[in-house]
Design a protein around this motif. Structure first.
Motif, short mmCIF file in Angstrom:
data_model
loop_
_atom_site.label_atom_id
_atom_site.label_comp_id
_atom_site.label_asym_id
_atom_site.label_seq_id
_atom_site.Cartn_x
_atom_site.Cartn_y
_atom_site.Cartn_z
N LEU A 124 0.46 12.54 1.72
CA LEU A 124 2.22 12.57 1.13
C LEU A 124 2.90 12.68 2.59
O LEU A 124 4.11 11.79 2.80
CB LEU A 124 2.70 14.41 0.85
CG LEU A 124 3.42 14.35 0.35
CD1 LEU A 124 4.47 14.16 -1.15
CD2 LEU A 124 4.19 15.75 -0.23
N ILE A 125 2.15 12.56 3.64
CA ILE A 125 2.35 12.46 5.03
C ILE A 125 2.77 11.19 4.86
O ILE A 125 3.58 10.57 5.41
CB ILE A 125 1.59 13.42 6.22
CG1 ILE A 125 2.52 14.61 5.68
CG2 ILE A 125 2.19 12.88 7.50
CD1 ILE A 125 1.24 15.62 6.68
N ILE A 126 1.24 10.27 5.33
CA ILE A 126 1.24 8.78 5.02
C ILE A 126 2.19 8.08 4.38
O ILE A 126 2.41 6.72 4.30
CB ILE A 126 -0.71 8.50 5.20
CG1 ILE A 126 -0.29 7.03 6.07
CG2 ILE A 126 -1.03 8.61 3.95
CD1 ILE A 126 0.22 7.50 8.17
N GLN A 127 2.33 8.49 3.48
CA GLN A 127 2.50 7.28 2.08
C GLN A 127 4.34 8.05 2.10
O GLN A 127 5.13 6.74 3.03
CB GLN A 127 2.57 8.34 0.63
CG GLN A 127 1.13 7.90 0.53
CD GLN A 127 0.97 7.90 -1.88
OE1 GLN A 127 1.84 9.32 -1.92
NE2 GLN A 127 0.31 6.94 -1.92
N SER A 128 4.29 8.60 3.14
CA SER A 128 6.17 9.13 3.24
C SER A 128 6.35 7.99 4.59
O SER A 128 7.52 7.96 4.36
CB SER A 128 6.50 10.57 3.63
OG SER A 128 6.48 10.52 5.04
N ILE A 188 9.58 11.55 -5.71
CA ILE A 188 9.87 10.65 -5.43
C ILE A 188 9.10 9.52 -4.09
O ILE A 188 9.64 8.25 -4.63
CB ILE A 188 11.11 11.43 -4.19
CG1 ILE A 188 12.00 11.88 -4.56
CG2 ILE A 188 12.37 10.39 -3.06
CD1 ILE A 188 12.69 13.76 -3.53
N ILE A 189 7.84 9.51 -3.69
CA ILE A 189 7.09 8.26 -2.65
C ILE A 189 6.28 8.20 -4.18
O ILE A 189 6.07 7.14 -3.46
CB ILE A 189 6.06 8.85 -2.18
CG1 ILE A 189 6.98 10.64 -1.19
CG2 ILE A 189 5.38 8.72 -1.58
CD1 ILE A 189 6.60 10.92 0.06
N GLU A 190 6.38 8.85 -4.79
CA GLU A 190 5.62 8.18 -5.79
C GLU A 190 6.35 6.99 -6.54
O GLU A 190 6.00 5.61 -6.96
CB GLU A 190 4.96 9.05 -7.49
CG GLU A 190 3.82 9.71 -6.79
CD GLU A 190 2.11 8.89 -6.97
OE1 GLU A 190 2.94 8.13 -7.61
OE2 GLU A 190 1.84 8.45 -6.43
N GLU A 191 7.57 6.96 -7.25
CA GLU A 191 8.32 6.93 -7.88
C GLU A 191 8.96 5.59 -7.04
O GLU A 191 8.66 4.51 -7.34
CB GLU A 191 9.80 7.09 -7.59
CG GLU A 191 10.24 6.29 -8.54
CD GLU A 191 10.23 6.22 -10.49
OE1 GLU A 191 10.77 4.56 -11.07
OE2 GLU A 191 9.57 6.39 -10.76
N GLU A 192 8.85 5.35 -5.77
CA GLU A 192 9.32 4.35 -4.55
C GLU A 192 8.24 3.31 -5.04
O GLU A 192 8.07 2.56 -4.84
CB GLU A 192 9.64 5.11 -3.36
CG GLU A 192 10.31 4.20 -2.21
CD GLU A 192 11.38 3.65 -2.39
OE1 GLU A 192 11.81 2.34 -2.17
OE2 GLU A 192 12.16 4.09 -3.18
N PHE A 193 6.91 4.31 -4.70
CA PHE A 193 5.82 3.11 -4.49
C PHE A 193 5.10 2.43 -6.21
O PHE A 193 5.35 1.32 -6.18
CB PHE A 193 4.38 4.26 -4.50
CG PHE A 193 3.56 4.42 -2.75
CD1 PHE A 193 3.00 3.10 -2.33
CD2 PHE A 193 4.74 5.24 -1.74
CE1 PHE A 193 2.43 3.66 -0.98
CE2 PHE A 193 4.10 4.58 -1.02
CZ PHE A 193 2.81 4.58 -0.21
N LYS A 194 5.81 2.87 -6.83
CA LYS A 194 5.84 2.08 -7.97
C LYS A 194 7.21 1.18 -7.82
O LYS A 194 6.55 -0.07 -8.01
CB LYS A 194 6.46 3.29 -9.36
CG LYS A 194 5.05 3.96 -9.40
CD LYS A 194 4.97 4.87 -11.04
CE LYS A 194 4.15 5.92 -11.26
NZ LYS A 194 3.91 6.70 -12.30
#
Length: 139
Positions: A95-99, A50-56
């Motif tokens: 993962l924590i900081i990216q979220s 989920i986070i990777e997709e949002e970053f992209k």
């Protein structure tokens, strides 16, 4: 974001070494095995995806998380000489900081953080914890 980074950096420098000192090599291997089990790994990977997709989609720079991950990896590796453990823990902090960067909140991820905050290396089945991750970090 600055306050969160200060808190995380302080935790990494001051608390994470103490947490690691509570465990031995056999503990590390057992913990990594439990993290590879479905209950843990599927939840972790689901949040990661989920986070990777949002970053992209948003084209967000990963400099902050990369810097934090590198710091954690080097610290954990210097204390444990265990590269797999260092990778897993640094990935957790990434993962924590990216979220937080994308304002994604997940109750399972809250529990992952609270395991660290309570002096444990996260593994096994985590019980979801309500609330906002930012609030749990700052408290």
């Amino acid at each position: 974001m600055e306050q969160i980074l200060k808190r995380l950096n302080s935790f990494i420098e001051n608390d994470l070494p103490h947490i690691l000192s509570k465990y031995n090599e056999d503990d590390f291997d057992r913990i990594l095995d439990e993290r590879d089990e479905v209950a843990f790994s599927e939840r972790w990977m689901g949040i990661f995806d989920i986070i990777e997709e949002e970053f992209k989609e948003r084209k967000i720079d990963k400099t902050i998380s990369a810097t934090l991950r590198e710091k954690v990896f080097k610290l954990v590796y210097s204390i444990t000489n265990h590269s797999d453990l260092a990778s897993y823990i640094s990935d957790d902090y990434g993962l924590i900081i990216q979220s937080i960067e994308i304002k994604h909140n997940d109750w399972w991820l809250n529990s992952l953080w609270l395991e660290y905050k309570n002096g444990n290396l996260p593994h096994g089945t985590l019980v979801e914890t309500e609330g906002e991750l930012i609030d749990l970090i700052i408290k």
